[in-house]
Design an enzyme around this catalytic site. Sequence first.
Site, PDB file in Angstrom:
ATOM      1  N   HIS A   1       0.794  -1.087  -0.086  1.00 50.91           N
ATOM      2  CA  HIS A   1      -0.149  -0.002  -0.153  1.00 50.91           C
ATOM      3  C   HIS A   1       0.848   1.415  -0.009  1.00 50.91           C
ATOM      4  CE1 HIS A   1      -3.973  -2.018   0.306  1.00 50.91           C
ATOM      5  NE2 HIS A   1      -3.704  -2.662   1.757  1.00 50.91           N
TER       6      HIS A   1
ATOM      7  N   ASP B   1      -2.733 -10.191  -2.586  1.00 50.04           N
ATOM      8  CA  ASP B   1      -3.450  -9.938  -1.446  1.00 50.04           C
ATOM      9  C   ASP B   1      -4.854  -9.585  -1.662  1.00 50.04           C
ATOM     10  OD1 ASP B   1      -2.015  -8.444   1.655  1.00 50.04           O
ATOM     11  OD2 ASP B   1      -3.899  -7.452   0.663  1.00 50.04           O
TER      12      ASP B   1
ATOM     13  N   HIS C   1      -6.341  -6.949  -0.425  1.00 47.22           N
ATOM     14  CA  HIS C   1      -6.467  -5.714  -0.731  1.00 47.22           C
ATOM     15  C   HIS C   1      -5.674  -5.135  -1.990  1.00 47.22           C
ATOM     16  CE1 HIS C   1      -6.947  -6.300   3.679  1.00 47.22           C
ATOM     17  NE2 HIS C   1      -7.979  -5.630   3.682  1.00 47.22           N
TER      18      HIS C   1
ATOM     19  N   ASP D   1      -4.439 -12.886   3.229  1.00 43.21           N
ATOM     20  CA  ASP D   1      -5.663 -12.431   4.028  1.00 43.21           C
ATOM     21  C   ASP D   1      -6.861 -12.758   2.942  1.00 43.21           C
ATOM     22  OD1 ASP D   1      -4.881 -10.527   2.076  1.00 43.21           O
ATOM     23  OD2 ASP D   1      -4.670  -8.844   3.607  1.00 43.21           O
TER      24      ASP D   1
HETATM   25  N1  Q9C Z   1      -9.375  -1.960  10.819  1.00 49.93           N
HETATM   26  C1  Q9C Z   1      -2.619  -5.190   4.247  1.00 49.93           C
HETATM   27  O1  Q9C Z   1      -3.218  -6.245   4.039  1.00 49.93           O
HETATM   28  N2  Q9C Z   1      -7.846  -1.409   7.506  1.00 49.93           N
HETATM   29  N3  Q9C Z   1      -3.076  -4.070   4.394  1.00 49.93           N
HETATM   30  C2  Q9C Z   1      -8.897  -2.118   7.145  1.00 49.93           C
HETATM   31  C3  Q9C Z   1      -9.382  -2.742   9.393  1.00 49.93           C
HETATM   32  C4  Q9C Z   1      -6.888  -1.450   6.456  1.00 49.93           C
HETATM   33  C5  Q9C Z   1      -4.570  -3.926   5.046  1.00 49.93           C
HETATM   34  C6  Q9C Z   1      -9.928  -1.825   8.353  1.00 49.93           C
HETATM   35  C7  Q9C Z   1      -6.260  -2.883   6.165  1.00 49.93           C
HETATM   36  C8  Q9C Z   1      -5.118  -2.609   5.282  1.00 49.93           C
HETATM   37  C9  Q9C Z   1      -1.129  -5.055   3.884  1.00 49.93           C
HETATM   38 ZN    ZN Z   2      -4.306  -6.915   2.447  1.00 47.35          ZN
END
Ligand code: Q9C
Ligand code: ZN
Length: 353
Positions: free
Chosen positions: A169, A205, A207, A294
Site C-alpha cells: 500500500h 493480497d 487488498h 488475507d
Molecule cells: N481495521 C494489508 O493487508 N484497514 N493491509 C481495514 C480494519 C486497512 C490491509 C479496516 C487494511 C490494510 C497489507
Molecule cells: Zn491485505
Amino acid sequence: MKIFLNADHHRHAGRQEMFRGRMVPCHEVPARLDHVLAELGRRPQGELLSPAIGDATLDAALARVHRPDYLQFLATAWADWVAMDPANAERDVLPSVWPLPSRHGFRTDTPPANFAARLGLYGFDAGSPLMAGTWAAARSGAACALAAAGEVLGGARSAFALTRPPGHHAGPDFFGGYCFLNNAALAAQALRDGGHHRVAVLDVDYHHGNGTQTIFYERADVLTVSIHGDPRTEYPFFLGHADERGAGAGEGANLNLPLPRGTGFTDWRVALDTALQAVTNFGASALVVPMGLDTFEGDPISGFHLRSADYATVGQALAGAGLPTVFTFEGGYAVAEVGINAVNLLEGFGRAV
Ligand code: Q9C
Ligand code: ZN
C-alpha cells in the site's frame, strides 16, 4: 528457496489502529511473522538468511522507488513526534488531519512545519501506527526484498522476503494500509536494474496493491496486476477499479481484477489464470508476488473464502508461469493460520518447479 528474514520486524509493533471512530487492537502484529517462521521450522522451504545490504546500497535502492522528502519524513518521524510533546513518547504516531485533494482548495505544495499536519500529507489512513522502531524495521525489511531480488538475479528460481511491516500500500510518497516502504516495488525495481527488461508484479493480497500500482503506473517496463476485493466496498476504496489500465507510456501495463466480497476459490482461481495470462502476454522475464494471505476464509478483516489447502494450488499455479520469482510477505491477519497458509503456498510453488 532462500528466505530472507527481517530480524528487526518486532521493532514495529503498533498497539491500536483507528477503525470507525474507535481505537481497536492492531491486526498487523509481530506474531504474524513469528507464525510463518514457526511453520517454516516444521516444514523448511530453504535456508533462512539475514540480508547483507549496506546502508549506502539500501539508501540508493529506496530512492529508486520513494521520493526523498518522504524518506526524510520517515527517517525523522518518531523524533518529530516526540518533539511535539514529550508525552508522545508513550503514544504511537497516527495522522488525524488531511489536506483533501487539491480541487477542494487545500494546498499540498507548501509542506507544513507542524508535524501533525505533515503526517496528513504523507499518510492516507489512521490505521497505520508508526513508532520508534518503525523506520529500522521497514529499512531492514526493504533490505530483505533487495536481497531476495539479488538472489533471483544471481540465478535462483525463487526467493522469499519474510518481513513486516508489509509494503504494497506504500507509494512513492505515502504510507497507509500498515505499509511504509514498498518491498515488492523495491524488488521489481532491483530486478529491472539488474538486467530484466520486463518485470511483472502479481499481487494476490486481498487488498488492492495501490502503492505498487501508483509507483509503476506510467511505466511500460513493469506490469502491475492485482486480484483483490472490489474497492467499491473494500479497502483501500479509492483505487483498484478494472478501468485503471495505466497511463502514458504505461498504458496497458496495469491490470486490476476486482472480485466481490464473498468470492471463493473457484472464481478466485479463474482470476489468477487471467492474471497469469497477462504476465505471459507481457513477456516478463521475472515475477514479483506480493504474497498476502488475507484471502483466507478465516481472515478477520477480509471477505474471500480461500481455504488452507488452496494456497498450495496457488503456489503451483504461480510456478506455472515459469519465471524467476520473488515473494514478499504482505497481509494475512488470521494469525494462527497465516504460517500454514504461507508455507502451503511456498511448498506448492516448490513442488511444481
Ligand atoms: N481495521 C494489508 O493487508 N484497514 N493491509 C481495514 C480494519 C486497512 C490491509 C479496516 C487494511 C490494510 C497489507
Ligand atoms: Zn491485505
